[in-house]
Design a protein around this motif. Structure first.
Motif, mmCIF file in Angstrom:
data_model
loop_
_atom_site.group_PDB
_atom_site.id
_atom_site.type_symbol
_atom_site.label_atom_id
_atom_site.label_comp_id
_atom_site.label_asym_id
_atom_site.label_seq_id
_atom_site.Cartn_x
_atom_site.Cartn_y
_atom_site.Cartn_z
ATOM 1 N N UNK B 335 102.604 -69.955 72.267
ATOM 2 C CA UNK B 335 102.713 -69.022 73.381
ATOM 3 C C UNK B 335 101.416 -68.954 74.188
ATOM 4 N N UNK B 336 100.465 -69.818 73.874
ATOM 5 C CA UNK B 336 99.218 -69.846 74.640
ATOM 6 C C UNK B 336 98.182 -68.838 74.193
ATOM 7 N N UNK B 337 98.517 -67.982 73.223
ATOM 8 C CA UNK B 337 97.554 -66.989 72.742
ATOM 9 C C UNK B 337 96.669 -67.591 71.649
ATOM 10 N N UNK B 338 95.425 -67.114 71.590
ATOM 11 C CA UNK B 338 94.534 -67.577 70.528
ATOM 12 C C UNK B 338 94.299 -66.464 69.523
ATOM 13 N N UNK B 339 94.542 -66.745 68.251
ATOM 14 C CA UNK B 339 94.173 -65.787 67.208
ATOM 15 C C UNK B 339 93.482 -66.539 66.073
ATOM 16 N N UNK B 340 92.582 -65.859 65.415
ATOM 17 C CA UNK B 340 91.784 -66.503 64.362
ATOM 18 C C UNK B 340 91.649 -65.513 63.215
ATOM 19 N N UNK B 341 92.045 -65.923 62.011
ATOM 20 C CA UNK B 341 91.947 -64.979 60.889
ATOM 21 C C UNK B 341 90.501 -64.781 60.475
ATOM 22 N N UNK B 342 90.210 -63.585 59.969
ATOM 23 C CA UNK B 342 88.840 -63.293 59.554
ATOM 24 C C UNK B 342 88.816 -62.869 58.090
ATOM 25 N N UNK B 343 87.726 -63.184 57.426
ATOM 26 C CA UNK B 343 87.544 -62.667 56.067
ATOM 27 C C UNK B 343 86.931 -61.266 56.203
ATOM 28 N N UNK B 344 86.966 -60.457 55.153
ATOM 29 C CA UNK B 344 86.417 -59.098 55.276
ATOM 30 C C UNK B 344 84.887 -59.052 55.326
ATOM 31 N N UNK B 345 84.244 -60.160 55.642
ATOM 32 C CA UNK B 345 82.786 -60.135 55.801
ATOM 33 C C UNK B 345 82.010 -60.445 54.537
ATOM 34 N N UNK B 346 82.731 -60.664 53.443
ATOM 35 C CA UNK B 346 82.032 -61.043 52.214
ATOM 36 C C UNK B 346 82.898 -62.093 51.517
ATOM 37 N N UNK B 347 82.283 -62.898 50.662
ATOM 38 C CA UNK B 347 83.123 -63.839 49.915
ATOM 39 C C UNK B 347 83.005 -63.645 48.407
ATOM 40 N N UNK B 348 82.103 -62.747 48.015
ATOM 41 C CA UNK B 348 81.944 -62.496 46.590
ATOM 42 C C UNK B 348 81.173 -61.180 46.422
ATOM 43 N N UNK B 349 81.258 -60.601 45.224
ATOM 44 C CA UNK B 349 80.512 -59.366 44.957
ATOM 45 C C UNK B 349 79.872 -59.441 43.574
ATOM 46 N N UNK B 350 78.897 -58.559 43.354
ATOM 47 C CA UNK B 350 78.284 -58.445 42.032
ATOM 48 C C UNK B 350 78.579 -57.057 41.475
ATOM 49 N N UNK B 351 78.926 -56.996 40.184
ATOM 50 C CA UNK B 351 79.256 -55.728 39.527
ATOM 51 C C UNK B 351 78.319 -55.487 38.339
ATOM 52 N N UNK B 352 78.293 -54.239 37.854
ATOM 53 C CA UNK B 352 77.375 -53.880 36.775
ATOM 54 C C UNK B 352 78.145 -53.220 35.630
ATOM 55 N N UNK B 353 78.434 -53.978 34.571
ATOM 56 C CA UNK B 353 79.267 -53.459 33.480
ATOM 57 C C UNK B 353 78.564 -52.367 32.670
ATOM 58 N N UNK B 354 79.321 -51.356 32.286
ATOM 59 C CA UNK B 354 78.734 -50.275 31.493
ATOM 60 C C UNK B 354 78.417 -50.710 30.069
ATOM 61 N N UNK B 355 79.125 -51.777 29.599
ATOM 62 C CA UNK B 355 78.856 -52.245 28.235
ATOM 63 C C UNK B 355 77.437 -52.796 28.103
ATOM 64 N N UNK B 356 76.914 -53.348 29.195
ATOM 65 C CA UNK B 356 75.595 -53.974 29.120
ATOM 66 C C UNK B 356 74.512 -53.083 29.707
ATOM 67 N N UNK B 357 74.847 -52.334 30.742
ATOM 68 C CA UNK B 357 73.863 -51.449 31.370
ATOM 69 C C UNK B 357 74.058 -50.062 30.778
ATOM 70 N N UNK B 358 73.124 -49.671 29.917
ATOM 71 C CA UNK B 358 73.368 -48.507 29.077
ATOM 72 C C UNK B 358 73.242 -47.175 29.809
ATOM 73 N N UNK B 359 72.245 -47.058 30.685
ATOM 74 C CA UNK B 359 72.044 -45.751 31.312
ATOM 75 C C UNK B 359 71.596 -45.895 32.765
#
Lengths: 322, 515
Positions: B335-359
């Motif tokens: 239809x002549x329109x241009x659209x481009x999908x986007x990622x949410x601005x990140x491709x990965x994250x880092x988390x901090x488990x409670x089992x290893x980080x005690x306090x």
């Protein structure tokens, strides 16, 4: 470990009146102490790697949460088993597993026996050794390598087999991505990799046959084939039955890696088996309880099968595995 | 005699038990050299608490996108600057989900856990909701550099409105085409303005002998067994398919219920039937697809990051010295329109488990390390390497050194772990030499103007978290089966119905309720 070590040393100082039998037993143990020592690693192996992990089966009746541990997780009874039996794909996956296993039994199981008989007919030690080595070398290649080699050979994008087909004027065949080709490829790869390795045990038991039998048969005018039929095969029948029973025990255990490497979106309807399903659910999606339940179900089926076949073989007058 | 035999007996036992324990410890095949047995995670932390003045000990696990674990060159420098003692446990990206799940199941996650991508993040949400990871939102304000992270992207990573993770930033819209400009020039084609021209280009690259060797041995598009990061999703977005979810009659609906999705499938079906793309793409790995392109067999590489042009070019000119690559995006739909999908601005994250980080105290120490990571000094070191060895500075930008293999080996492993992006952590922008790459950087910025975000990025659906990935398999399989001609439109619709009946309908409901 404890009981084995304590026995021999405790013998001299203990002078409690005990029935004759136990001292007899102690003597016997002491006399064969080295056999017991040699037995220890095997027993330990089974205790540590086979019996101890069974504790983990508990989680198949729980909603297992890793950070709560096995003690702290909630009990859910047979929920995971119910889920498995009501899963839309369950029957499909089970029948795929059984069909693959059936084909395995039908097309692969006899191959090492035939191959061993053929190798046995070779005269000249050098040739025999040479061919035997040649056929069992593939066993030392990983499935990844074998599947990759197959991929390169059969791919439609310049694979040699499809190139040949076009050269001779045939249509290209989509080996990798059609449900119809998955099973033949699977069986061919298994035969290619495992047949040579499977011959070893048969060859060993053939080597143990008394040559006098063959001589007598030759005197009676039996030809090569007659000798195989009347002497070699009956002599290795016990081995064949034992291996067959053990094979039956792994009815739902087809080896995950090989199938997983061949699996893709196009052949999933025939290629998804219990092992790959467990892997996807457990390892990749982290449903530990559910995948443990499936594994549990698998083991029970295997156990039932082994016991049944063992009974049948005993009825037929064969040894059986226990 | 007796004594002697007994001692032999003990020795044997000891030997066996050592062997056994050695076997049981050796299950992680590629933990890095300096990482001790990954099963024991809590030894270091206790020590760290006791000697508060010494360097903070941090164990980090992350996926590795190269073939070998990087040496300690970069790590040692980072430790000096940040006063830490770091243990980076690299695991191959291909099997990272397994590693993640087994570590989670056995409670042996280290203090910092990088995930693999957004899909793994969705799967982790259940554990996050269970309270297995530290919520870091309340502490962010204490760290001046972490506070710079973009709030709109942080929002996309929130779970139930709370922040648990630090993100690794990526350009919003870096998908596009990398193509053989020399072939196009030779055949008198310009970069495709719309999907029809894209099809024509693929056809021409297949049929008109663009490499001039007189043999019909080239194809147009090379694709792999991946619908999202392969060619499919990018082309579907040019056709006007919404990004994962879209609006239909005021309600959110999944992309595969839109007619444009079917149009895209038809496009690929025609492409494959014509022989204008690799026939076995549904079974082709990324490595094989890249090899096909860099060996000079294929002309169009679609859907990957346009920034990959550097590495593709590096390998291609080894095989075809006079090849020229260029990048292209913003292809218009029918239809002549241009659209481009986007990622949410990140491709990965880092988390901090409670089992290893005690306090809290320990968590703050770890966050302090990440806060330092967001200074130009540390982020440049981890992203670009050591100045003068891995890169040089030109016009205030980083110019990667000539020894690409060295950079790949020593820096790439850490590069993928730098949190934030150049605007927030102050690292150098790239100084590009390759014309196609310079073009790609311009296109990235242009793409965003036509960008379509995934409306469910910040929404939550319990059913999606528990079953979404598994259900998606139904659609993925059906899509391939349609492209390969095994399913017709009615058959595809049936699979969509199956998706709905097995939990998809609930997902639709939950997302619409969450808006």
């Amino acid at each position: 470990m404890q009981e084995v070590t304590a026995q021999p040393n405790a013998a001299p100082q203990l002078k409690i009146k005990k029935p004759q039998r136990s001292s007899e037993l102690k003597k016997r143990i002491w006399r064969n102490k080295w056999l017991y020592v040699m037995l220890t690693p095997g027993v330990l192996y089974f205790i540590i790697f086979k019996y101890f992990p069974m504790y983990g089966l508990i989680i198949s009746f729980q909603d297992y949460k890793p950070y709560k541990g096995i003690m702290g997780s909630e009990w859910v009874g047979l929920q995971h088993f119910q889920r498995l039996f009501t899963e839309a794909d369950f029957l499909n996956i089970l029948s795929n597993t059984l069909i693959l296993f059936g084909m395995n039994l039908l097309f692969y199981f006899p191959v090492p026996i035939i191959l061993a008989l053929m190798l046995n007919e070779l005269r000249g030690t050098f040739f025999k050794r040479f061919f035997q080595t040649l056929v069992y070398i593939p066993h030392f290649m990983s499935w990844v390598i074998i599947v990759s080699i197959s991929f390169v050979m059969v791919t439609m994008d310049g694979g040699i087999i499809n190139e040949l087909l076009t050269y001779f004027g045939f249509e290209k065949v989509n080996f990798l991505l059609s449900p119809g080709w998955f099973r033949p490829m699977y069986i061919i790869q298994i035969i290619w990799r495992e047949a040579g390795w499977g011959t070893i045990i048969y060859l060993a038991s053939i080597a143990a046959i008394d040559p006098g039998l063959y001589e007598a048969a030759r005197m009676d005018g039996a030809g090569r084939l007659r000798q195989i039929w009347h002497i070699t095969l009956p002599a290795i029948r016990g081995v064949i039955v034992t291996l067959f029973i053990l094979k039956i025990g792994s009815v739902l255990d087809l080896g995950f890696e090989h199938v997983y490497l061949l699996l893709n979106s196009m052949n999933r309807e025939v290629a998804e088996i219990i092992d790959t399903y467990v892997y996807t659910a457990g390892m990749r999606q982290g449903k530990f309880s559910y995948s443990t339940a499936i594994g549990f179900f698998k083991s029970i089926i295997g156990l039932i099968m082994v016991m049944a076949v063992n009974k049948i073989s005993k009825k037929m007058g064969e040894e059986g595995v226990y | 005699m007796k004594k002697k035999s007994f001692s032999i007996f003990l020795t044997t036992l000891l030997t066996f038990s050592v062997m056994l324990s050695a076997c049981s410890g050796g299950n992680s095949s590629n933990s890095s050299k300096e990482s001790k047995d990954p099963v024991s995670t809590n030894e270091g932390n206790k020590a760290a608490v006791v000697e508060a003045e010494g360097p903070t000990e941090i164990k980090i696990m992350l996926p590795l996108n190269t073939s070998e674990t990087p040496p300690d060159t970069i790590k040692t420098e980072v430790e000096k600057i940040t006063n830490t003692k770091l243990t980076y446990q690299f695991f191959p990206a291909d099997t990272y989900e397994e590693k993640l799940n087994t570590s989670l199941a056995t409670g042996s996650l280290p203090q910092v856990v990088y995930l693999k991508n957004q899909t793994t993040f969705v799967q982790m949400k259940e554990s996050i909701k269970d309270g297995q990871f530290w919520e870091i939102g309340p502490y962010m304000s204490e760290f001046p550099n972490l506070s710079k992270l973009k709030p709109e992207i942080l929002n996309n990573t929130k779970v139930d409105g709370k922040l648990y993770s630090l993100y690794i930033g990526r350009p919003l819209a870096r998908q596009g085409i990398i193509y053989r400009k020399d072939w196009a020039d030779k055949l008198g084609l310009s970069a495709p303005k719309n999907v029809d021209e894209l099809f024509k280009m693929a056809k021409a690259f297949t049929e008109q002998d663009p490499d001039g060797n007189g043999i019909k041995d080239t194809i147009g598009v090379v694709d792999r067994n991946e619908l999202i990061y392969g060619a499919f999703k990018t082309v579907s977005s040019w056709f006007g398919t919404p990004n994962t979810w879209g609006e239909q009659d005021g309600q959110l609906a999944p992309e595969f219920t839109f007619s444009q999705y079917v149009d895209t499938m038809d496009f690929f079906k025609k492409l494959r039937e014509g022989g204008y793309m690799n026939q076995d793409f549904a079974a082709t790995s990324k490595t094989d697809a890249v090899n096909m392109f860099t060996s000079g067999k294929a002309g169009l590489y679609i859907g990957g990051s346009m920034q990959d042009i550097d590495s593709l070019n590096k390998d291609l000119i080894k095989n075809v010295p006079d090849a020229v690559l260029d990048t292209h995006s913003m292809v218009a739909g029918p239809d002549g329109k241009i659209t481009q999908w986007m990622i949410p601005g990140y491709n990965n994250v880092a988390l901090f488990p409670k089992t290893a980080v005690k306090d809290e105290a320990e968590l703050k120490k770890i966050l302090a390390y990440f806060d330092k990571m967001m200074t130009p000094e540390v982020s440049n070191l981890m992203y670009w390497g050591i100045e003068g060895i891995h890169y040089t500075v030109e016009d205030g930008k980083a110019k990667a050194g000539d020894d690409k293999e060295l950079i790949e080996r020593e820096v790439k492993g850490y590069k993928d772990s730098v949190i934030g992006e150049a605007e927030t952590n102050g690292m150098y922008q790239p100084y590009n030499v390759l014309p196609g790459r310079i073009h790609a950087e311009e296109l990235l910025l242009e793409n965003v103007k036509f960008g379509v975000a995934d409306p469910t990025a910040a929404l939550d659906s319990a059913t999606y978290t528990s079953k979404g990935v598994e259900l998606q398999q139904i659609i993925t399989d059906a899509t391939y089966n349609y492209i390969y001609g095994q399913l017709d439109k009615a058959g595809f619709e049936k699979q969509v119905e199956s998706w709905k009946s097995r939990g998809g309908a609930q997902i639709i409901e939950e997302y619409n309720a969450a808006r």
